[in-house]
Design a protein around this motif. Structure first.
Motif, PDB file in Angstrom:
ATOM      1  N   TRP A  88       0.853  -1.193   0.000  1.00 48.35           N
ATOM      2  CA  TRP A  88       0.000   0.000   0.000  1.00 48.35           C
ATOM      3  C   TRP A  88       0.887   1.240   0.000  1.00 48.35           C
ATOM      4  CZ3 TRP A  88       0.663  -3.218   4.157  1.00 48.35           C
ATOM      5  CH2 TRP A  88       1.201  -2.651   5.328  1.00 48.35           C
ATOM      6  N   LEU A  89       0.304   2.358  -0.408  1.00 51.18           N
ATOM      7  CA  LEU A  89       1.029   3.621  -0.430  1.00 51.18           C
ATOM      8  C   LEU A  89       0.964   4.302   0.930  1.00 51.18           C
ATOM      9  CD1 LEU A  89      -0.214   4.937  -3.871  1.00 51.18           C
ATOM     10  CD2 LEU A  89       2.159   4.420  -3.310  1.00 51.18           C
ATOM     11  N   TRP A  97       8.780  12.130  -4.534  1.00 51.08           N
ATOM     12  CA  TRP A  97       7.416  11.698  -4.843  1.00 51.08           C
ATOM     13  C   TRP A  97       6.441  12.071  -3.729  1.00 51.08           C
ATOM     14  CZ3 TRP A  97       5.960   8.497  -9.092  1.00 51.08           C
ATOM     15  CH2 TRP A  97       7.012   8.051  -9.902  1.00 51.08           C
ATOM     16  N   LYS A  98       6.992  12.294  -2.520  1.00 52.99           N
ATOM     17  CA  LYS A  98       6.177  12.513  -1.312  1.00 52.99           C
ATOM     18  C   LYS A  98       5.375  11.261  -0.934  1.00 52.99           C
ATOM     19  CE  LYS A  98       7.722  16.653  -1.140  1.00 52.99           C
ATOM     20  NZ  LYS A  98       8.842  16.961  -0.209  1.00 52.99           N
ATOM     21  N   HIS A  99       5.701  10.134  -1.544  1.00 50.42           N
ATOM     22  CA  HIS A  99       5.061   8.855  -1.255  1.00 50.42           C
ATOM     23  C   HIS A  99       6.113   7.753  -1.250  1.00 50.42           C
ATOM     24  CE1 HIS A  99       1.472  11.066  -2.526  1.00 50.42           C
ATOM     25  NE2 HIS A  99       0.738  10.122  -1.977  1.00 50.42           N
ATOM     26  N   TRP A 132      -3.347   9.170  -6.603  1.00 57.24           N
ATOM     27  CA  TRP A 132      -2.448   8.026  -6.601  1.00 57.24           C
ATOM     28  C   TRP A 132      -3.260   6.746  -6.453  1.00 57.24           C
ATOM     29  CZ3 TRP A 132       3.033   8.253  -6.482  1.00 57.24           C
ATOM     30  CH2 TRP A 132       3.570   9.558  -6.497  1.00 57.24           C
ATOM     31  N   LEU A 133      -2.714   5.658  -7.004  1.00 61.41           N
ATOM     32  CA  LEU A 133      -3.324   4.343  -6.857  1.00 61.41           C
ATOM     33  C   LEU A 133      -2.238   3.295  -6.899  1.00 61.41           C
ATOM     34  CD1 LEU A 133      -6.040   2.582  -6.938  1.00 61.41           C
ATOM     35  CD2 LEU A 133      -5.453   2.262  -9.334  1.00 61.41           C
ATOM     36  N   ILE A 134      -2.384   2.255  -6.081  1.00 57.99           N
ATOM     37  CA  ILE A 134      -1.518   1.086  -6.175  1.00 57.99           C
ATOM     38  C   ILE A 134      -2.374  -0.090  -6.626  1.00 57.99           C
ATOM     39  CG2 ILE A 134      -1.789   0.417  -3.736  1.00 57.99           C
ATOM     40  CD1 ILE A 134       1.256  -0.331  -3.859  1.00 57.99           C
TER      41      ILE A 134
END
Length: 201
Positions: A88-89, A97-99, A132-134
């Motif tokens: 998960w993010l 990216w800040k992620h 965003w999506l994973i």
């Protein structure tokens, strides 16, 4: 056949998106994960404990995360199960990216932190922080992000090539002629990719 279970803590602000089901292909075990938000902080903002329930057991177990992770990313960008691990993010303010991607191995029940790929900011748009999506594409962990300007938008999709080396490759870079790009929630098929609606804030 179905199984039922009860969480070991009853929470007023619990939500269905805080639960996910995973499978490990070696142990053949199914495990339910419950992301338990930190009640002392802003409701739903972070979590540092995951409750784990193995189907067939009689109780939930608390597994403490080595870091405080972002609950909103779980709510809005989802969780994916690939090769016996959950991905998960989460937020990472130290990354361009800040992620980052957090993972949880369903066999040994250990966490790992994966950095997103190093990119040239002049040639890549990392996307709005809310988009965003994973997901999974061709059996690989994939991260999608969208960005948009007044007239055009862009959907970029990256796939994880090696978990050990933390190496990524860009699978798609799609320009879209919309002021506001729908996504990056999408449906993948061998013939193409369709963008839908999702976000991570």
């Amino acid at each position: 056949m179905y199984a039922s279970c009860k969480t070991c803590q009853e929470l007023k602000d619990d939500h269905f998106s805080y639960y996910t089901l995973g499978f490990h292909p070696v142990t053949k075990q199914y495990k339910v994960m419950h992301f338990l938000h930190d009640k002392k902080l802003f409701v739903g903002s972070t979590f540092s404990i995951i409750q784990v329930y193995t189907l067939g057991d009689e109780r939930w177990r608390d597994v403490r995360c080595p870091w405080a992770l972002n609950m909103h990313c779980v709510e809005r960008s989802g969780v994916v199960n690939i090769d016996g691990a959950m991905y998960w993010l989460t937020k990472d303010d130290g990354s361009i990216w800040k992620h980052a991607v957090a993972t949880f191995d369903l066999n040994v029940e250990l966490f790992q932190w994966l950095q997103l790929p190093a990119v040239d900011l002049a040639n890549n748009v990392l996307g709005d922080r809310d988009r965003w999506l994973i997901t999974e594409i061709d059996g690989k962990v994939s991260v999608a992000t969208t960005s948009y300007s007044w007239l055009t938008g862009k959907l970029q999709i990256w796939t994880l090539d090696s978990k050990i080396e933390q190496s990524w490759s860009q699978k798609y870079n799609i320009s879209l002629p919309f002021r506001r790009v729908p996504g990056p929630h999408f449906i993948y098929a061998p013939a193409g990719t369709t963008a839908c609606n999702a976000s991570c804030s």
